[in-house]
Write an enzyme that holds these catalytic residues in place. Structure first.
Site, PDB file in Angstrom:
ATOM      1  N   HIS A  10       0.845  -1.183   0.000  1.00 59.24           N
ATOM      2  CA  HIS A  10       0.000   0.000   0.000  1.00 59.24           C
ATOM      3  C   HIS A  10       0.891   1.248   0.000  1.00 59.24           C
ATOM      4  O   HIS A  10       2.079   1.173   0.333  1.00 59.24           O
ATOM      5  CB  HIS A  10      -0.914   0.002   1.218  1.00 59.24           C
ATOM      6  CG  HIS A  10      -2.047  -0.969   1.101  1.00 59.24           C
ATOM      7  ND1 HIS A  10      -2.586  -1.626   2.170  1.00 59.24           N
ATOM      8  CD2 HIS A  10      -2.757  -1.379   0.018  1.00 59.24           C
ATOM      9  CE1 HIS A  10      -3.575  -2.392   1.762  1.00 59.24           C
ATOM     10  NE2 HIS A  10      -3.691  -2.271   0.463  1.00 59.24           N
ATOM     11  N   GLY A  58      -2.436  -1.770  -8.261  1.00 60.34           N
ATOM     12  CA  GLY A  58      -3.412  -2.497  -7.455  1.00 60.34           C
ATOM     13  C   GLY A  58      -4.857  -2.066  -7.687  1.00 60.34           C
ATOM     14  O   GLY A  58      -5.711  -2.898  -8.007  1.00 60.34           O
ATOM     15  N   ASP A  63      -4.082  -6.227  -8.104  1.00 61.10           N
ATOM     16  CA  ASP A  63      -4.368  -7.185  -7.025  1.00 61.10           C
ATOM     17  C   ASP A  63      -5.095  -8.401  -7.590  1.00 61.10           C
ATOM     18  O   ASP A  63      -4.811  -9.542  -7.226  1.00 61.10           O
ATOM     19  CB  ASP A  63      -5.228  -6.544  -5.936  1.00 61.10           C
ATOM     20  CG  ASP A  63      -4.536  -5.404  -5.202  1.00 61.10           C
ATOM     21  OD1 ASP A  63      -3.289  -5.368  -5.198  1.00 61.10           O
ATOM     22  OD2 ASP A  63      -5.243  -4.565  -4.631  1.00 61.10           O
ATOM     23  N   ASP A  83      -1.248  -1.505   4.764  1.00 58.56           N
ATOM     24  CA  ASP A  83      -1.430  -0.355   5.655  1.00 58.56           C
ATOM     25  C   ASP A  83      -2.825  -0.453   6.259  1.00 58.56           C
ATOM     26  O   ASP A  83      -3.806  -0.105   5.605  1.00 58.56           O
ATOM     27  CB  ASP A  83      -1.271   0.943   4.871  1.00 58.56           C
ATOM     28  CG  ASP A  83      -1.518   2.174   5.727  1.00 58.56           C
ATOM     29  OD1 ASP A  83      -1.712   2.027   6.954  1.00 58.56           O
ATOM     30  OD2 ASP A  83      -1.536   3.281   5.164  1.00 58.56           O
ATOM     31  N   HIS A  90     -10.254   0.146  -2.968  1.00 63.87           N
ATOM     32  CA  HIS A  90     -10.329  -1.189  -3.575  1.00 63.87           C
ATOM     33  C   HIS A  90     -10.181  -2.276  -2.512  1.00 63.87           C
ATOM     34  O   HIS A  90      -9.652  -3.343  -2.758  1.00 63.87           O
ATOM     35  CB  HIS A  90      -9.280  -1.337  -4.680  1.00 63.87           C
ATOM     36  CG  HIS A  90      -7.866  -1.249  -4.203  1.00 63.87           C
ATOM     37  ND1 HIS A  90      -7.307  -0.106  -3.686  1.00 63.87           N
ATOM     38  CD2 HIS A  90      -6.882  -2.175  -4.164  1.00 63.87           C
ATOM     39  CE1 HIS A  90      -6.050  -0.335  -3.349  1.00 63.87           C
ATOM     40  NE2 HIS A  90      -5.772  -1.592  -3.627  1.00 63.87           N
ATOM     41  N   ASP A  93     -10.939  -5.880  -3.326  1.00 63.41           N
ATOM     42  CA  ASP A  93      -9.907  -6.582  -4.086  1.00 63.41           C
ATOM     43  C   ASP A  93      -8.818  -7.110  -3.150  1.00 63.41           C
ATOM     44  O   ASP A  93      -8.320  -8.224  -3.321  1.00 63.41           O
ATOM     45  CB  ASP A  93      -9.261  -5.661  -5.127  1.00 63.41           C
ATOM     46  CG  ASP A  93     -10.241  -5.174  -6.176  1.00 63.41           C
ATOM     47  OD1 ASP A  93     -11.250  -5.856  -6.410  1.00 63.41           O
ATOM     48  OD2 ASP A  93      -9.981  -4.114  -6.758  1.00 63.41           O
ATOM     49  N   ARG A  99      -7.834 -13.736   0.660  1.00 62.84           N
ATOM     50  CA  ARG A  99      -8.626 -14.964   0.725  1.00 62.84           C
ATOM     51  C   ARG A  99      -8.039 -16.032  -0.190  1.00 62.84           C
ATOM     52  O   ARG A  99      -7.905 -17.200   0.197  1.00 62.84           O
ATOM     53  CB  ARG A  99     -10.083 -14.683   0.350  1.00 62.84           C
ATOM     54  CG  ARG A  99     -10.981 -15.891   0.476  1.00 62.84           C
ATOM     55  CD  ARG A  99     -12.447 -15.575   0.184  1.00 62.84           C
ATOM     56  NE  ARG A  99     -12.664 -14.985  -1.122  1.00 62.84           N
ATOM     57  CZ  ARG A  99     -12.689 -15.659  -2.275  1.00 62.84           C
ATOM     58  NH1 ARG A  99     -12.506 -16.967  -2.280  1.00 62.84           N
ATOM     59  NH2 ARG A  99     -12.897 -15.052  -3.416  1.00 62.84           N
TER      60      ARG A  99
END
Length: 129
Positions: A10, A58, A63, A83, A90, A93, A99
């Site tokens: 980030h 990203g 991402d 962060d 997003h 995402d 996950r």
């Protein structure tokens, strides 16, 4: 076979990730690296000897591109300096990416301390490969 590592950070963590990669450049030279656009560009500028495949930024789909690579079995390790104190437009995402890392059981570092542990394990040959 070289380890396939994805790098993401980030905005407020990009300098930290670049410093981490720079301090372990010799290890990363032996790896196949992919990174989201801005993060990867900063890594390449700091460590021009590294071969980094740049994906989209990203928020613009990077991402999700890394998530797809994880689902295809093309990523062994995800190093994602998150962060947690800054809202992300997003965010869905980011959650989907984490996950997938969990679903496909890849090593995943979300901060420098966990990234250091993964690299120590890799360097000691404890990666199980």
């Amino acid at each position: 076979m070289s380890r396939r590592i994805a790098l993401i950070a980030h905005d407020l963590k990009k300098d930290d990730l670049v410093a981490f990669v720079s301090s372990h450049a010799a290890f990363f030279e032996t790896c196949s690296l992919v990174a989201t656009g801005t993060t990867g560009s900063l890594v390449k500028a700091a460590c021009p000897q590294l071969d980094v495949t740049l994906l989209k930024s990203g928020p613009l789909g990077g991402d999700q591109q890394i998530g797809a690579l994880i689902a295809e079995g093309a990523i062994d390790i995800l190093i994602f300096f998150v962060d947690p104190l800054t809202p992300m437009p997003h965010d869905v995402d980011v959650k989907a990416l984490m996950r997938l890392g969990i679903v496909y059981d890849i090593a995943m570092a979300l901060n420098r301390a966990s990234a250091e542990m993964i690299l120590r394990s890799e360097e000691a040959g404890l990666n199980g490969a």
